[in-house]
Design an enzyme around this catalytic site. Structure first.
Site, mmCIF file in Angstrom:
data_model
loop_
_atom_site.group_PDB
_atom_site.id
_atom_site.type_symbol
_atom_site.label_atom_id
_atom_site.label_comp_id
_atom_site.label_asym_id
_atom_site.label_seq_id
_atom_site.Cartn_x
_atom_site.Cartn_y
_atom_site.Cartn_z
ATOM 1 N N MET A 275 0.846 -1.171 0.000
ATOM 2 C CA MET A 275 0.000 0.000 0.000
ATOM 3 C C MET A 275 0.895 1.239 0.000
ATOM 4 O O MET A 275 1.612 1.486 0.963
ATOM 5 C CB MET A 275 -0.900 -0.025 1.235
ATOM 6 C CG MET A 275 -1.567 1.277 1.516
ATOM 7 S SD MET A 275 -2.655 1.420 2.958
ATOM 8 C CE MET A 275 -2.523 -0.054 3.862
ATOM 9 N N PRO A 276 0.873 2.035 -1.061
ATOM 10 C CA PRO A 276 1.653 3.281 -1.078
ATOM 11 C C PRO A 276 1.126 4.262 -0.027
ATOM 12 O O PRO A 276 -0.084 4.359 0.190
ATOM 13 C CB PRO A 276 1.430 3.828 -2.483
ATOM 14 C CG PRO A 276 0.999 2.658 -3.296
ATOM 15 C CD PRO A 276 0.251 1.769 -2.352
ATOM 16 N N PHE A 277 2.043 4.949 0.612
ATOM 17 C CA PHE A 277 1.676 5.891 1.680
ATOM 18 C C PHE A 277 2.527 7.148 1.550
ATOM 19 O O PHE A 277 3.745 7.058 1.410
ATOM 20 C CB PHE A 277 1.916 5.238 3.047
ATOM 21 C CG PHE A 277 1.566 6.117 4.208
ATOM 22 C CD1 PHE A 277 0.268 6.197 4.657
ATOM 23 C CD2 PHE A 277 2.537 6.858 4.834
ATOM 24 C CE1 PHE A 277 -0.061 7.010 5.747
ATOM 25 C CE2 PHE A 277 2.223 7.665 5.919
ATOM 26 C CZ PHE A 277 0.927 7.744 6.365
ATOM 27 N N THR B 157 -3.758 3.600 -2.233
ATOM 28 C CA THR B 157 -2.859 4.701 -1.880
ATOM 29 C C THR B 157 -3.458 5.528 -0.743
ATOM 30 O O THR B 157 -4.608 5.949 -0.807
ATOM 31 C CB THR B 157 -2.592 5.597 -3.104
ATOM 32 O OG1 THR B 157 -1.892 4.827 -4.077
ATOM 33 C CG2 THR B 157 -1.759 6.817 -2.738
ATOM 34 N N VAL B 158 -2.648 5.755 0.265
ATOM 35 C CA VAL B 158 -3.047 6.566 1.415
ATOM 36 C C VAL B 158 -2.207 7.837 1.402
ATOM 37 O O VAL B 158 -0.985 7.778 1.291
ATOM 38 C CB VAL B 158 -2.820 5.806 2.743
ATOM 39 C CG1 VAL B 158 -3.123 6.701 3.940
ATOM 40 C CG2 VAL B 158 -3.640 4.538 2.772
#
Length: 69
Positions: A1-3, A41-42
């Site tokens: 998960m991209p952050f 994406t967060v």
């Protein structure tokens, strides 16, 4: 998960500015990792209290950033 985590001076961004940060950051991650990354994406935009941070040993304020001080 991209952050992605952005820390910005409190009161210096509008709701629209924050929306742009979220949208463009998400778009960048999707460009790099592919569309599969978009849904997970967060992006966090964290407002730091005025005077609550510094650079190069000096405390930054919104007034300094605006050129008022």
């Amino acid at each position: 998960m991209p952050f992605a985590h952005f820390k910005v001076p409190a009161g210096t961004l509008t709701t629209e500015d924050k929306k742009k940060i979220v949208e463009r950051t998400t778009e960048l991650y999707a460009e790099i990792y592919g569309e599969r990354a978009r849904a997970t994406t967060v992006v966090l935009v964290d407002e730091v209290a005025d005077g609550g941070w510094g650079v190069g040993g000096g405390v930054l304020t919104a007034a300094l950033l605006d050129g008022d001080a």
